[in-house]
Scaffold this motif. Structure first.
Motif, PDB file in Angstrom:
ATOM      1  N   GLU A  28       1.103 -16.880  62.074  1.00 29.45           N
ATOM      2  CA  GLU A  28       0.274 -16.784  63.259  1.00 29.45           C
ATOM      3  C   GLU A  28       0.700 -17.845  64.257  1.00 29.45           C
TER       4      GLU A  28
ATOM      5  N   LYS B 107      -2.321 -15.257  57.944  1.00 33.02           N
ATOM      6  CA  LYS B 107      -2.332 -16.581  57.322  1.00 33.02           C
ATOM      7  C   LYS B 107      -3.426 -16.680  56.273  1.00 33.02           C
TER       8      LYS B 107
ATOM      9  N   LYS C  94       3.110 -20.244  55.913  1.00 31.50           N
ATOM     10  CA  LYS C  94       1.843 -19.582  56.231  1.00 31.50           C
ATOM     11  C   LYS C  94       1.456 -19.791  57.689  1.00 31.50           C
ATOM     12  N   ASN C  95       1.781 -20.988  58.235  1.00 29.95           N
ATOM     13  CA  ASN C  95       1.460 -21.233  59.644  1.00 29.95           C
ATOM     14  C   ASN C  95       2.359 -20.444  60.577  1.00 29.95           C
TER      15      ASN C  95
ATOM     16  N   LYS D 135      -3.013 -17.202  52.143  1.00 28.01           N
ATOM     17  CA  LYS D 135      -3.600 -18.335  51.427  1.00 28.01           C
ATOM     18  C   LYS D 135      -4.412 -17.874  50.216  1.00 28.01           C
TER      19      LYS D 135
END
Length: 225
Positions: free
Chosen positions: A106, A169, A102-103, A173
């Motif tokens: 971006e 991101k 997820k990081n 989530k």
């Protein structure tokens, strides 16, 4: 195995006792062993790799209300307790903070600046990241995905729910899609996001296994309708 690694193994086992099966000690152990294997083909600091691999899921935000700082705090306190040198500690914490899928959706201006100024442990990050991604694909990746989907009570599959292939991101989530969609939204993308040569080689067979599984799954789904 040096003393710092031995103490960290014991610490992680204790911390993850009773954890969800896809993010438990056995997941960490597999990632640790994969990272050590990949590191043998790279020029990198092995202690940093091992510590980061062992601590990378010490408090996964998914199970802690989305708190992304908790893992950093726990890892930092442990590294201080075992008296790891400041440079190694900084590198390990950077890897934990930046290795997740997820990081990677971006890239901050600060991260890009760090890369340009060579202040980050990029090789070590790549090794641990590849090891973690390898455990997310293949036969074990399939098992972990369905285990987590069951844990969240997600639908297995819904023909009218298309995968979301372009997510930020924050959207990632909050995503509550089906377990099968997760393959298309993340797992099938990982092969081409491997950083190391060995990671790419190991990913090939695991990726192919997932494609075969998905073909069989969808054929059986359609046959039952």
């Amino acid at each position: 195995m040096n003393t710092e690694i031995e103490r960290t193994v014991r610490f992680v086992k204790e911390q993850l006792e009773g954890a969800e099966a896809g993010h438990d000690w056995f997941h960490v152990e597999r990632v640790w062993k994969l990272a050590v294997s990949i590191a043998q083909s790279e020029v990198c600091d092995c202690e940093t790799v091992e510590l980061a691999a062992l601590l990378h899921d010490i408090a996964d935000p998914k199970f802690h209300g989305g708190d992304e700082q908790l893992a950093i705090t726990i890892a930092q306190n442990h590294l201080k307790d075992i008296e790891v040198d400041p440079d190694t500690m900084e590198s390990v914490l950077y890897i934990i903070r930046n290795m997740s899928f997820k990081n990677s959706l971006e890239s901050s201006d600060e991260q890009l600046s760090d890369i340009r100024e060579k202040r980050i442990p990029l090789r070590e990050l790549h090794v641990v990241q590849d090891a973690d991604r390898l455990d997310a694909i293949g036969a074990i990746g399939i098992a972990r995905t369905f285990n987590f989907g069951g844990f969240k009570n997600n639908l297995l599959h819904h023909p009218q729910m298309a995968p979301r292939l372009q997510m930020t991101k924050e959207e990632y989530k909050k995503n509550t899609g089906t377990t099968i969609n997760h393959f298309y939204e993340k797992l099938l993308l990982l092969k081409d996001r491997m950083n190391t040569q060995k990671g790419r080689e190991l990913a090939e067979g695991r990726h192919a296994f997932m494609e075969t599984f998905l073909q069989q799954f969808l054929e059986e789904w359609e046959a039952a309708r």
